[in-house]
Write a protein that holds these residues in place. Sequence first.
Motif, PDB file in Angstrom:
ATOM      1  N   LYS A  30       0.886  -1.194   0.089  1.00 54.15           N
ATOM      2  CA  LYS A  30       0.007   0.081  -0.176  1.00 54.15           C
ATOM      3  C   LYS A  30       0.845   1.336   0.055  1.00 54.15           C
ATOM      4  N   ALA A  31       2.090   1.189   0.618  1.00 50.96           N
ATOM      5  CA  ALA A  31       2.991   2.545   0.703  1.00 50.96           C
ATOM      6  C   ALA A  31       3.463   2.481  -0.519  1.00 50.96           C
ATOM      7  N   ILE A  46      10.316  -6.818  -4.617  1.00 49.32           N
ATOM      8  CA  ILE A  46      10.596  -8.289  -4.730  1.00 49.32           C
ATOM      9  C   ILE A  46       9.727  -9.175  -4.030  1.00 49.32           C
ATOM     10  N   GLY A  47       9.264 -10.098  -5.010  1.00 51.26           N
ATOM     11  CA  GLY A  47       8.309 -11.156  -4.335  1.00 51.26           C
ATOM     12  C   GLY A  47       7.556 -11.742  -5.585  1.00 51.26           C
ATOM     13  N   ASN A  48       6.757 -12.685  -5.458  1.00 51.81           N
ATOM     14  CA  ASN A  48       5.979 -13.488  -6.471  1.00 51.81           C
ATOM     15  C   ASN A  48       5.005 -12.466  -7.313  1.00 51.81           C
ATOM     16  N   PRO A  49       5.244 -12.407  -8.610  1.00 51.19           N
ATOM     17  CA  PRO A  49       4.545 -11.474  -9.294  1.00 51.19           C
ATOM     18  C   PRO A  49       3.108 -11.722  -9.382  1.00 51.19           C
ATOM     19  N   GLU A  50       2.686 -12.859  -9.482  1.00 53.39           N
ATOM     20  CA  GLU A  50       1.204 -13.111  -9.278  1.00 53.39           C
ATOM     21  C   GLU A  50       0.618 -12.946  -8.112  1.00 53.39           C
ATOM     22  N   ASN A  51       1.004 -13.163  -6.857  1.00 57.08           N
ATOM     23  CA  ASN A  51       0.755 -12.761  -5.587  1.00 57.08           C
ATOM     24  C   ASN A  51       0.551 -11.045  -5.660  1.00 57.08           C
ATOM     25  N   ILE A  52       1.704 -10.381  -6.113  1.00 62.99           N
ATOM     26  CA  ILE A  52       1.508  -8.963  -5.850  1.00 62.99           C
ATOM     27  C   ILE A  52       0.530  -8.408  -6.567  1.00 62.99           C
ATOM     28  N   HIS A  53       0.353  -8.889  -8.016  1.00 64.00           N
ATOM     29  CA  HIS A  53      -0.952  -8.461  -8.763  1.00 64.00           C
ATOM     30  C   HIS A  53      -2.319  -8.855  -8.142  1.00 64.00           C
ATOM     31  N   ARG A  54      -2.375 -10.008  -7.429  1.00 63.64           N
ATOM     32  CA  ARG A  54      -3.573 -10.277  -6.994  1.00 63.64           C
ATOM     33  C   ARG A  54      -3.867  -9.644  -5.770  1.00 63.64           C
ATOM     34  N   LEU A  55      -3.071  -9.270  -4.764  1.00 69.91           N
ATOM     35  CA  LEU A  55      -2.953  -8.512  -3.752  1.00 69.91           C
ATOM     36  C   LEU A  55      -3.379  -6.956  -4.055  1.00 69.91           C
ATOM     37  N   ASN A  57      -4.818  -6.013  -6.580  1.00 68.60           N
ATOM     38  CA  ASN A  57      -6.376  -6.235  -7.066  1.00 68.60           C
ATOM     39  C   ASN A  57      -7.107  -6.225  -5.829  1.00 68.60           C
ATOM     40  N   GLU A  58      -6.983  -7.006  -5.011  1.00 70.93           N
ATOM     41  CA  GLU A  58      -7.837  -7.157  -3.865  1.00 70.93           C
ATOM     42  C   GLU A  58      -7.814  -5.759  -2.870  1.00 70.93           C
ATOM     43  N   TRP A  59      -6.698  -5.006  -2.940  1.00 73.73           N
ATOM     44  CA  TRP A  59      -6.814  -3.654  -2.112  1.00 73.73           C
ATOM     45  C   TRP A  59      -7.037  -2.636  -2.928  1.00 73.73           C
ATOM     46  N   ASN A  60      -7.308  -2.921  -4.057  1.00 74.73           N
ATOM     47  CA  ASN A  60      -7.562  -1.866  -5.131  1.00 74.73           C
ATOM     48  C   ASN A  60      -6.483  -0.872  -5.186  1.00 74.73           C
TER      49      ASN A  60
END
Length: 348
Positions: A30-31, A46-55, A57-60
């Motif tokens: 969010k920051a 740095i992280g899993n791209p799919e997870n980052i994009h999913r999160l 989207n989840e947090w708008n």
Amino acid sequence: MDLLKQIVERAKAHKQRIVLPEAEEERTLKAADKVLADDIAEIILIGNPENIHRLANEWNLKNIDKATIVDPMNNPKSEEYAKLLAELRKSKGMTIEKARELVKNNLYLGCMIIKTEGADGQISGALSTTGDTLRPALQIIKCEPGITCVSGAMLVLTHEQQYGENGIVVMGDVAVTPNPTADQLAQIAYTTAETAKSVAGFQDPHIAILSFSTKGSATDAKDKTTGKSAYIIDKVIEATKLAKERYPQLKLDGELQADAALDPIVAKKKAPESDIAGKANVLIVPNLEVGNIGYKLIQRLGGATAIGPILQGIARPVNDLSRGCSVEDIYYMVAITACQAQDAKKKV
């Protein structure tokens, strides 16, 4: 909070590339979104791209696509980084196999990106300990030339405009080295003055190395068994001497009590010959215990705002967050790290 606005504006003026290795953590992501929206820095997640994009989207979160995302488990530069890490740490027994594992660690990977000039600074700590944050930084990026001691500074924003820099003082060390030697204390004086310039924007740091004595008003106790000095005041006196010899450009004095350092009226009585007494805006404490207790007392009893700790002494900025940090804390730490990175580049 005008200082924080100034820090953000300085960061925007010369954008830096900041690594956030805990990119799948909610406050961090969010920051990052807010930093990207406000165009404060370029962000490397740095992280899993799919997870980052999913999160996202989840947090708008609307701006994450502006970031560079590095997947530690599928990084085309992994072997390059592993070979370099093995070379950097071969004297410590690092094998290529171990290096290959470490460059999958987000914190090590971030430091390798900085080492190979792909980024300018890193921030972690929302999920990691201070030790985990510092270890790869010291192994890979290392201390800046001439410095062997990492320390932490705190920006303390008070309501007492007559003290410090319009009520602002920078304190060090409040975070890292428990009981610095005189040599380390001299280094802390230098690096805290650098933080005062690069982050707080002080044009003219006046540094006071503090003690419970002002210019010989008290003397060290003696150990009853050995007869040796307790090395409390003497350490501050020696640190002041070393700092003046090593960094002649600094406006610095010690040993000074806090009131003599800050208050011109007290300074005239206790240290009339000092050019720093009564004018100090950078306060160097003799040990971590004093620093940590001191800024928290100012914060709680005096209603001051404390920003930090800001790590200093590393060749490129790597900063540590509290695990209880907020989105706003991370946002402003990105701006602070960017200001430090700007200053680090000037020294090269």
